[in-house]
Write an enzyme that holds these catalytic residues in place. Structure first.
Site, PDB file in Angstrom:
ATOM      1  N   LYS A 173       0.835   3.889  -2.768  1.00 45.45           N
ATOM      2  CA  LYS A 173       0.395   5.483  -2.731  1.00 45.45           C
ATOM      3  C   LYS A 173       1.629   6.454  -3.094  1.00 45.45           C
ATOM      4  O   LYS A 173       1.496   7.444  -3.329  1.00 45.45           O
ATOM      5  CB  LYS A 173      -0.052   5.697  -1.217  1.00 45.45           C
ATOM      6  CG  LYS A 173      -1.461   4.764  -1.104  1.00 45.45           C
ATOM      7  CD  LYS A 173      -2.295   5.553  -2.005  1.00 45.45           C
ATOM      8  CE  LYS A 173      -3.694   5.025  -1.449  1.00 45.45           C
ATOM      9  NZ  LYS A 173      -4.800   5.525  -2.416  1.00 45.45           N
ATOM     10  N   TYR A 188       0.928  -1.265   0.117  1.00 46.57           N
ATOM     11  CA  TYR A 188       0.116   0.045   0.075  1.00 46.57           C
ATOM     12  C   TYR A 188       0.922   1.152  -0.144  1.00 46.57           C
ATOM     13  O   TYR A 188       0.679   2.296  -0.777  1.00 46.57           O
ATOM     14  CB  TYR A 188      -1.038   0.073   1.156  1.00 46.57           C
ATOM     15  CG  TYR A 188      -1.861   1.025   1.387  1.00 46.57           C
ATOM     16  CD1 TYR A 188      -3.005   1.179   0.639  1.00 46.57           C
ATOM     17  CD2 TYR A 188      -1.931   2.126   2.057  1.00 46.57           C
ATOM     18  CE1 TYR A 188      -3.998   1.941   0.694  1.00 46.57           C
ATOM     19  CE2 TYR A 188      -2.645   3.257   2.165  1.00 46.57           C
ATOM     20  CZ  TYR A 188      -3.841   3.102   1.748  1.00 46.57           C
ATOM     21  OH  TYR A 188      -4.856   3.958   1.676  1.00 46.57           O
TER      22      TYR A 188
END
Length: 245
Positions: A157, A153
């Site tokens: 991101k 993640y």
């Protein structure tokens, strides 16, 4: 203040709940027509119905090239153009490095990076023709400071930030702006799945000593979507209560 998006059309991905739904609601309150996209078509339709006549709900897997192309084309056709795209769709598959499976890494990267890129590419073609438009990509403070158990993640991101800046440089002379928002800890179904201990530990790192609300992210996205930010492109706006300063 009202009407910041009066007469404009917007597409928000991952908008059947949480931050995406709050963004869609805020856009409608400011005069926009909104296409709500979500992997679950029924939930997208229900979310659109809850917001009234200014919204339409569509099912879409943002990792599927043709589905995203059809989504953007449909939104532009339904609302006579596309002025705003918000890339909000996202998933988590948290695990330590030792326990994370390759498929969990790939799934998160595919949804966040490939999904954002596919929608950005398709929407920018429509906006280039119109010589105007605003694209807002949802990154995360995880992409700035990193979170244990989120190598997938956090990487995805962070990648969205680089993609945002590269696209902003490509599209600026076409009148299309591309910016990113990095939310911190926000009260959503995704964060509510955290353990009470993990949630409290994260909240304690925030100078404002509280989690944010989805509407607080939506207001930041509204700023970037509207003419209030007419000279802003390639920017990354942290909305985190001071976390990660």
């Amino acid at each position: 203040m009202s009407g910041l998006l009066e007469g404009r059309s917007a597409l928000v991905t991952g908008a059947a709940q949480g931050i995406g739904l709050a963004i869609a609601r805020t856009f409608i309150e400011h005069g926009a027509s909104v296409t709500i996209a979500d992997l679950d078509a029924d939930r997208a339709a229900a979310a659109a119905a809850s917001l009234g006549g200014g919204a339409r709900g569509v099912g879409c897997d943002v990792t599927a090239e043709q589905q995203v192309a059809d989504l953007v084309a449909g939104a532009a056709q339904a609302h006579r153009g596309l002025d705003v795209l918000v890339n909000n769709a996202g998933i988590t598959r948290d695990a330590s490095l030792r326990k994370m499976r390759l498929e969990d890494f790939r799934a998160v990267v595919d949804v966040h990076l490939q999904g954002t890129w596919l929608a950005l590419r398709a929407a920018s073609e429509v906006m280039r023709e119109a010589k105007r438009g605003s694209i807002v990509n949802l990154s995360s403070m995880s992409g700035k400071v990193g979170n244990p158990g989120q190598t997938n993640y956090s990487a995805a991101k962070a990648g969205i930030v680089g993609m945002t800046k590269a696209a902003a440089k490509e599209l600026a002379h076409h009148g299309v702006r591309v910016n990113a928002v990095q939310p911190g800890l926000i009260r959503t179904p995704m964060t509510e799945a955290m353990s009470a201990e993990a949630y409290a530990a994260t909240e304690a790192t925030i100078p404002m000593r509280r989690a944010g609300e989805p509407e607080e992210i939506a207001n930041a996205v509204l700023f970037l979507a509207s003419d209030l930010s007419s000279y802003v492109t390639g920017a990354v706006l942290e909305v985190s209560g001071g976390r990660g300063m």
